[in-house]
Design an enzyme around this catalytic site. Structure first.
Site, PDB file in Angstrom:
ATOM      1  N   SER A 124       0.715  -1.249  -0.067  1.00 34.43           N
ATOM      2  CA  SER A 124      -0.159  -0.093  -0.040  1.00 34.43           C
ATOM      3  C   SER A 124       1.003   1.081   0.000  1.00 34.43           C
ATOM      4  O   SER A 124       1.999   1.485   0.526  1.00 34.43           O
ATOM      5  CB  SER A 124      -0.679  -0.154   1.283  1.00 34.43           C
ATOM      6  OG  SER A 124      -1.646   1.181   1.686  1.00 34.43           O
ATOM      7  N   TYR A 148      -1.891  -1.396  10.406  1.00 31.77           N
ATOM      8  CA  TYR A 148      -2.103  -2.144   9.378  1.00 31.77           C
ATOM      9  C   TYR A 148      -0.957  -1.626   8.411  1.00 31.77           C
ATOM     10  O   TYR A 148      -0.537  -2.421   7.761  1.00 31.77           O
ATOM     11  CB  TYR A 148      -3.431  -1.403   8.607  1.00 31.77           C
ATOM     12  CG  TYR A 148      -3.576  -1.387   7.227  1.00 31.77           C
ATOM     13  CD1 TYR A 148      -3.715  -2.750   6.664  1.00 31.77           C
ATOM     14  CD2 TYR A 148      -3.213  -0.414   6.439  1.00 31.77           C
ATOM     15  CE1 TYR A 148      -3.852  -3.006   5.482  1.00 31.77           C
ATOM     16  CE2 TYR A 148      -3.352  -0.613   5.070  1.00 31.77           C
ATOM     17  CZ  TYR A 148      -3.715  -1.881   4.520  1.00 31.77           C
ATOM     18  OH  TYR A 148      -3.709  -2.090   3.348  1.00 31.77           O
ATOM     19  N   LYS A 152       2.099  -3.969   6.495  1.00 28.40           N
ATOM     20  CA  LYS A 152       2.578  -3.946   4.967  1.00 28.40           C
ATOM     21  C   LYS A 152       4.124  -3.591   4.825  1.00 28.40           C
ATOM     22  O   LYS A 152       4.755  -4.400   4.128  1.00 28.40           O
ATOM     23  CB  LYS A 152       1.902  -2.896   4.072  1.00 28.40           C
ATOM     24  CG  LYS A 152       0.320  -3.028   4.103  1.00 28.40           C
ATOM     25  CD  LYS A 152       0.117  -4.300   3.099  1.00 28.40           C
ATOM     26  CE  LYS A 152      -1.466  -4.708   3.194  1.00 28.40           C
ATOM     27  NZ  LYS A 152      -1.712  -5.970   2.728  1.00 28.40           N
TER      28      LYS A 152
HETATM   29  P1  NAD Z   1     -10.965  -7.279   0.760  1.00 28.47           P
HETATM   30  O1  NAD Z   1     -11.103  -7.274   2.333  1.00 28.47           O
HETATM   31  O2  NAD Z   1     -12.130  -7.109  -0.078  1.00 28.47           O
HETATM   32  O3  NAD Z   1     -10.296  -8.479   0.533  1.00 28.47           O
HETATM   33  C1  NAD Z   1      -9.587  -9.394   1.138  1.00 28.47           C
HETATM   34  C2  NAD Z   1      -9.969 -10.791   1.257  1.00 28.47           C
HETATM   35  O4  NAD Z   1      -8.967 -11.570   2.033  1.00 28.47           O
HETATM   36  C3  NAD Z   1     -11.233 -10.867   1.693  1.00 28.47           C
HETATM   37  O5  NAD Z   1     -12.241 -11.499   0.735  1.00 28.47           O
HETATM   38  C4  NAD Z   1     -11.107 -11.670   3.016  1.00 28.47           C
HETATM   39  O6  NAD Z   1     -12.320 -12.507   3.285  1.00 28.47           O
HETATM   40  C5  NAD Z   1     -10.000 -12.409   2.982  1.00 28.47           C
HETATM   41  N1  NAD Z   1      -8.920 -12.706   4.046  1.00 28.47           N
HETATM   42  C6  NAD Z   1      -8.296 -11.898   5.039  1.00 28.47           C
HETATM   43  N2  NAD Z   1      -7.789 -12.578   5.812  1.00 28.47           N
HETATM   44  C7  NAD Z   1      -7.573 -13.844   5.407  1.00 28.47           C
HETATM   45  C8  NAD Z   1      -7.029 -15.047   5.825  1.00 28.47           C
HETATM   46  N3  NAD Z   1      -6.432 -15.194   6.932  1.00 28.47           N
HETATM   47  N4  NAD Z   1      -7.210 -16.149   5.102  1.00 28.47           N
HETATM   48  C9  NAD Z   1      -8.285 -16.194   3.962  1.00 28.47           C
HETATM   49  N5  NAD Z   1      -8.650 -15.244   3.598  1.00 28.47           N
HETATM   50  C10 NAD Z   1      -8.504 -14.003   4.280  1.00 28.47           C
HETATM   51  O7  NAD Z   1      -9.698  -6.230   0.594  1.00 28.47           O
HETATM   52  P2  NAD Z   1      -9.094  -5.621  -0.695  1.00 28.47           P
HETATM   53  O8  NAD Z   1      -9.529  -4.188  -0.866  1.00 28.47           O
HETATM   54  O9  NAD Z   1      -9.650  -6.258  -1.941  1.00 28.47           O
HETATM   55  O10 NAD Z   1      -7.636  -5.745  -0.360  1.00 28.47           O
HETATM   56  C11 NAD Z   1      -6.863  -6.478  -0.790  1.00 28.47           C
HETATM   57  C12 NAD Z   1      -5.407  -6.348  -0.245  1.00 28.47           C
HETATM   58  O11 NAD Z   1      -5.024  -5.243  -0.842  1.00 28.47           O
HETATM   59  C13 NAD Z   1      -5.160  -6.492   1.320  1.00 28.47           C
HETATM   60  O12 NAD Z   1      -4.127  -6.984   1.518  1.00 28.47           O
HETATM   61  C14 NAD Z   1      -5.014  -4.994   1.404  1.00 28.47           C
HETATM   62  O13 NAD Z   1      -4.541  -4.553   2.748  1.00 28.47           O
HETATM   63  C15 NAD Z   1      -4.591  -4.558   0.376  1.00 28.47           C
HETATM   64  N6  NAD Z   1      -4.605  -3.063  -0.079  1.00 28.47           N
HETATM   65  C16 NAD Z   1      -5.978  -2.508  -0.138  1.00 28.47           C
HETATM   66  C17 NAD Z   1      -6.265  -1.253  -0.387  1.00 28.47           C
HETATM   67  C18 NAD Z   1      -7.502  -0.704  -0.595  1.00 28.47           C
HETATM   68  O14 NAD Z   1      -7.796   0.367  -0.713  1.00 28.47           O
HETATM   69  N7  NAD Z   1      -8.534  -1.269  -0.781  1.00 28.47           N
HETATM   70  C19 NAD Z   1      -5.173  -0.125  -0.548  1.00 28.47           C
HETATM   71  C20 NAD Z   1      -3.924  -0.655  -0.536  1.00 28.47           C
HETATM   72  C21 NAD Z   1      -3.812  -2.371  -0.155  1.00 28.47           C
END
Ligand code: NAD
Ligand code: UDP
Length: 331
Positions: A124, A148, A152
């Site tokens: 991120s 959080y 990362k």
């Molecule tokens: P999201 O919550 O929609 O998707 C994450 C998925 O991981 C979910 O389906 C959840 O059920 C699953 N999950 C979490 N812990 C788990 C575990 N221990 N075992 C199996 N499944 C698990 O989030 P997103 O927005 O799609 O983000 C995806 C990744 O991108 C994350 O790592 C997040 O930190 C990173 N990210 C997101 C953003 C944002 O703004 N959305 C920005 C930067 C980084």
């Protein structure tokens, strides 16, 4: 390639699964559905018109992960699974450190055991902290204001050290800016539980009448109109960035910003949303939100140069597609 997508039922993961399937890859998803729904996996299959293997499992469970690696000849892993709510991470630091770090350790260990050499990690822009914009990959990382963000930064370091010690292990660290929008089918998108923390889902819920008005957190930042500036990126562009990263992955560690390189203020986004969808978004200016920085946008030139990837969809498309998904959803 056969790709294991952890967190593939989630917001970015589901769009990436569609992009992978459309690019001709096979996909297995491992997701415990703690922040997503099983039906999203069915929507992914429907959009791409392809099959997907789905494991409902926790990727902090080493035995369950081992079974997946035994069942499939996996060529690469994209690790999205993680907890991502900044505020919640301050309340529940142990859950965040455990889930986000242990999952990464277990997956990396399985990759080494089964000679899977391609690993793509969801990082991120938050790891840049309050550096000077635009953020370029070579900047020294500054402390983030929450657990959080620290997870990362730590996972980036862990993967870098593993790759140093195992030269055939190839890692792509993708630093996302602000993903918004939805697939243009309107079938998949971002559906946060409860009241959204992020700007775009808040705006769509105000437009729908579920929330009364947007609270704009501060109008006294040193930005174009005093409101916070972010680099919003369409989630389908982001998904395509993952396919490009996987296709170009070579030995070592490679870090890429996935952003547009364009900053948009809160009020500019509200205006774009109103124009794109011909709908009014009432708002009020309130105090700054603690921990926020004034501006965050990418220097996106490295991904263009090395991956041949740039974001194509503009802020109007982001607003239009977010709204289409919101109007399609039943809640
Ligand atoms: P999201 O919550 O929609 O998707 C994450 C998925 O991981 C979910 O389906 C959840 O059920 C699953 N999950 C979490 N812990 C788990 C575990 N221990 N075992 C199996 N499944 C698990 O989030 P997103 O927005 O799609 O983000 C995806 C990744 O991108 C994350 O790592 C997040 O930190 C990173 N990210 C997101 C953003 C944002 O703004 N959305 C920005 C930067 C980084
Ligand atoms: N923001 C806002 N009202 C909200 C949510 C967010 O004014 O209800 C602002 C926030 O202060 C920031 C921008 O919108 O300037 C993007 O915030 P978001 O939480 O979506 O992303 P992040 O801060 O993590 O970049």
């Amino acid at each position: 390639m056969n790709i294991l997508v952890t967190g593939g039922a989630g917001y970015i993961g589901s769009h990436t699964c569609v992009a992978l399937l459309e690019a001709g890859h096979s996909v297995s998803i491992a997701d415990n559905l703690c922040n997503s729904k099983r039906e999203t996996v069915d929507k992914v299959k429907l959009i791409a018109n392809k099959e997907v293997t789905f494991y409902e499992m926790d990727v902090t469970n080493a035995e369950a992960v081992d079974v997946v690696f035994q069942n499939h000849k996996i060529d690469g892993v994209i690790h999205f699974a993680g907890l991502k709510a900044v505020g919640e991470s301050v309340e529940l630091p142990l859950d965040y450190y455990y889930n986000n770090i242990v999952s990464t350790l277990i997956l990396a260990k399985a990759c080494l055991k089964y000679s899977v050499n391609k690993f793509v990690f969801s990082s991120s822009a938050t790891v840049y902290g309050d550096n000077t914009v635009p953020f370029v990959e070579t900047l020294n990382l500054l402390p983030t204001t929450n657990p959080y963000g620290e997870t990362k930064a730590m996972c980036e370091r862990i993967l870098t050290d593993i790759a140093k010690a195992n030269p055939s292990f190839s890692v792509s660290i993708l630093r996302y800016f602000n993903p918004v929008g939805a697939h243009e089918s309107g079938f998949i998108g971002e559906a946060p539980n409860g009241i959204p923390n992020n700007l775009m889902p808040y705006v769509t819920q105000v437009a729908k009448g579920k929330l009364k008005r947007l609270r704009v957190f501060g109008n006294d930042y040193p930005t174009v109109d005093g409101t916070g500036v972010r680099d919003y990126i369409h989630v389908v562009d982001l998904a395509e960035g993952h396919v490009a990263a996987l296709d170009h992955l070579t030995e070592g560690v490679h870090i890429y910003n996935l952003g547009t390189g364009q900053g948009t203020s809160v009020l500019e986004l509200v205006n774009a949303f109103e124009t794109a969808n011909d709908i009014n978004v009432p708002y009020e200016i309130v105090d700054r939100r603690p921990g926020d920085i004034a501006s965050c946008y990418a220097d996106a030139s490295k991904a263009k140069r090395e991956l041949g990837w740039t974001a194509k969809r503009d802020i109007i498309a982001m607003c239009r597609d977010s709204w289409r998904f919101e109007t399609n959803s039943k809640e």
